[in-house]
Design a protein around this motif. Structure first.
Motif, PDB file in Angstrom:
ATOM      1  N   PHE A  72       0.686  -1.374  -0.094  1.00 45.59           N
ATOM      2  CA  PHE A  72      -0.126   0.048  -0.081  1.00 45.59           C
ATOM      3  C   PHE A  72       0.867   1.354   0.096  1.00 45.59           C
ATOM      4  O   PHE A  72       0.613   2.262  -0.799  1.00 45.59           O
ATOM      5  CB  PHE A  72      -0.949   0.046   1.329  1.00 45.59           C
ATOM      6  N   GLN A 115       2.263   1.871  -3.518  1.00 48.00           N
ATOM      7  CA  GLN A 115       1.318   2.254  -4.306  1.00 48.00           C
ATOM      8  C   GLN A 115       0.947   3.787  -4.133  1.00 48.00           C
ATOM      9  O   GLN A 115       0.902   4.838  -4.736  1.00 48.00           O
ATOM     10  CB  GLN A 115      -0.018   1.618  -4.071  1.00 48.00           C
ATOM     11  N   LEU A 116       1.097   4.166  -2.826  1.00 51.00           N
ATOM     12  CA  LEU A 116       0.986   5.469  -2.378  1.00 51.00           C
ATOM     13  C   LEU A 116       2.045   6.394  -2.701  1.00 51.00           C
ATOM     14  O   LEU A 116       1.854   7.543  -3.352  1.00 51.00           O
ATOM     15  CB  LEU A 116       0.740   5.587  -0.777  1.00 51.00           C
ATOM     16  N   ALA A 162       1.917   9.461  -5.544  1.00 49.03           N
ATOM     17  CA  ALA A 162       2.245  10.606  -5.290  1.00 49.03           C
ATOM     18  C   ALA A 162       3.328  11.294  -6.371  1.00 49.03           C
ATOM     19  O   ALA A 162       3.313  12.495  -6.633  1.00 49.03           O
ATOM     20  CB  ALA A 162       2.938  10.912  -3.736  1.00 49.03           C
TER      21      ALA A 162
END
Lengths: 130, 312
Positions: free
Chosen positions: A5, A8-9, A13
């Motif tokens: 996660f 992915q974040l 960004a």
């Protein structure tokens, strides 16, 4: 090992930065002409159709304007490539600050905003009404 | 059984590269002056950061939403076919019922303040482009709007199917946030939610306020009297009735919750407190509020229009 996660974040960004930079480089904002009397009245008529401005004042740089409608002050100020409008009691104009560039009037409610009006130092604030 | 409880993949996550590519394409079209596309840098940053924040918020509430949906499905009243050709019928039924559920959710999110507070950030940009589509809620998981989808699970639709269909709906609604597409052929405009219909939904002109709630299909608006067609003689002015005064992401995400708190503190009766939370956005105790219904009625009185014309 970075959790999926967070990975992915981080990637998201990175793409956000890319897209914002692209939007900045493309230079495709709306055309935002300086305000004049007619433009300010049109803007205020859209947002405050029941108010009838008796008199309007345009800031020196054309990026803000003020109108008097009875005991109400109507203000439009530039934000990005658009304008934001606010209404307030005329007497509230006294809480504005003088700055070297003119007048600053903060709006502290949930909608926020800071109206900056290029206003000559010698001109009275609030403006005198007939 | 477990396969029906958990989707094997998140369709929205899979679509993210397409979102990025389409935004780049839209910016390119604007830069080449091939389409009426407008991007303001700080507005774009706010929209995209709201999108990023909403994925974090979604993760925080995903367990509750997923668990409740699975629980509801374990108490289902029907065993719907989920394999072979009969599953096509299940998918078609789910497509229609999920889209109807979205309509109800979306209408509630505009007409009652408690849900509007979570949804308003999607509407707070004065721009309408593909980045606006990603301006998603941070608080949609905590206001309980997801409960509206539980009846689908009680009915017998497996959670995995429901989450896939919700994702498909979200992906569909991405591309309609654009001014680059004028209008689709008339039959499609009649049935589908399109860029034109959704521009109306994002407009703050009194004529257009609280119209076109549909997700994929626009037929629900035509059926329930909330449809309004985009007019060439009345361009959409985007944003909310009183636009935000800056590009602060936190303000965009939470300003209506702040306003609800302020109005609760000022309430002088239980009724006022209830209306401050669950009344229509813009409601005021003195009856002078700028609710969508009041704004449209006053506009109609000024220009001599019908505030609620029959659906086309």
């Amino acid at each position: 090992m970075v959790p999926p996660f967070l990975l992915q974040l981080g990637i998201s960004a990175g793409f956000i930065v890319l897209m914002v930079v692209l939007a900045a480089v493309a230079k495709i904002p709306r055309a935002t002409p300086s305000l004049d009397d007619a433009a300010l009245r049109r803007l205020l008529a859209d947002d405050f159709p029941e108010q009838v401005p008796e008199q309007v004042w345009i800031a020196g740089d054309g990026k803000a304007g003020l109108a008097a409608a009875g005991k109400t002050a109507l203000i439009a100020f530039r934000l990005g490539d658009g304008y934001v409008t606010r209404d307030l009691p005329w007497s509230d104009l006294f809480r504005a600050h003088r700055t070297p560039d003119g007048i600053q009037l903060p709006f502290n409610g949930p909608g926020g905003g800071l109206a900056r009006l290029a206003w000559p130092g010698e001109a009275p604030w609030p403006p005198e009404r007939p | 059984m477990k396969d029906l409880e958990h989707a094997p993949f998140d369709v929205v996550t899979l679509a993210v590269p397409a979102f990025v590519l389409l935004i780049v394409l839209e910016i390119g079209l604007g830069w080449l002056k091939r389409a009426p596309v407008r991007y303001e840098t700080r507005d774009t940053a706010t929209s995209l950061l709201l999108g990023l924040g909403s994925t974090v918020a979604g993760v925080l509430t995903a367990g509750i939403v997923g668990g409740a949906t699975i629980w509801a499905w374990h108490h289902r009243i029907l065993d719907l076919p989920v394999a072979g050709w009969p599953a096509v019928g299940t998918w078609i039924a789910l497509f229609l019922l999920e889209d109807l559920t979205y309509y109800v959710f979306h209408r509630l999110s505009h007409e009652r303040r408690f849900w509007w507070a979570a949804h308003v950030n999607h509407h707070s940009s004065q721009h309408y482009n593909l980045s606006t589509a990603l301006r998603q809620s941070w608080t949609g998981g905590v206001n309980g709007s997801w409960l509206l989808w539980l009846p689908l699970a009680f009915l017998g639709f497996p959670p995995a199917m429901i989450f896939v269909q919700k994702g498909i709906s979200l992906i569909y609604q991405f591309w309609i946030h654009t001014e680059a597409v004028r209008r689709l052929p008339a039959p499609l405009e009649y049935v589908l939610n399109t860029p034109s219909h959704h521009r109306v939904h994002h407009a703050r002109n009194p004529r257009y306020l609280d119209r076109n709630y549909g997700g994929i299909l626009i037929i629900w608006d035509r059926m329930f009297g909330s449809f309004e067609a985009e007019r060439d003689d009345e361009p959409c002015r985007y944003g909310i009735v009183r636009n935000l005064g800056d590009f602060n992401v936190l303000r965009a995400a939470f300003h209506e919750w702040w306003a609800i708190g302020r109005d609760l503190l000022a309430a002088r009766s239980l009724r006022q407190a209830v209306m401050a939370v669950f009344g229509p956005p813009g409601w005021r105790a003195d009856g002078q509020g700028d609710t969508a219904v009041a704004l449209r009625a006053r506009w109609a009185a000024r220009v001599g229009a019908d505030p609620n014309p029959p659906a086309a």
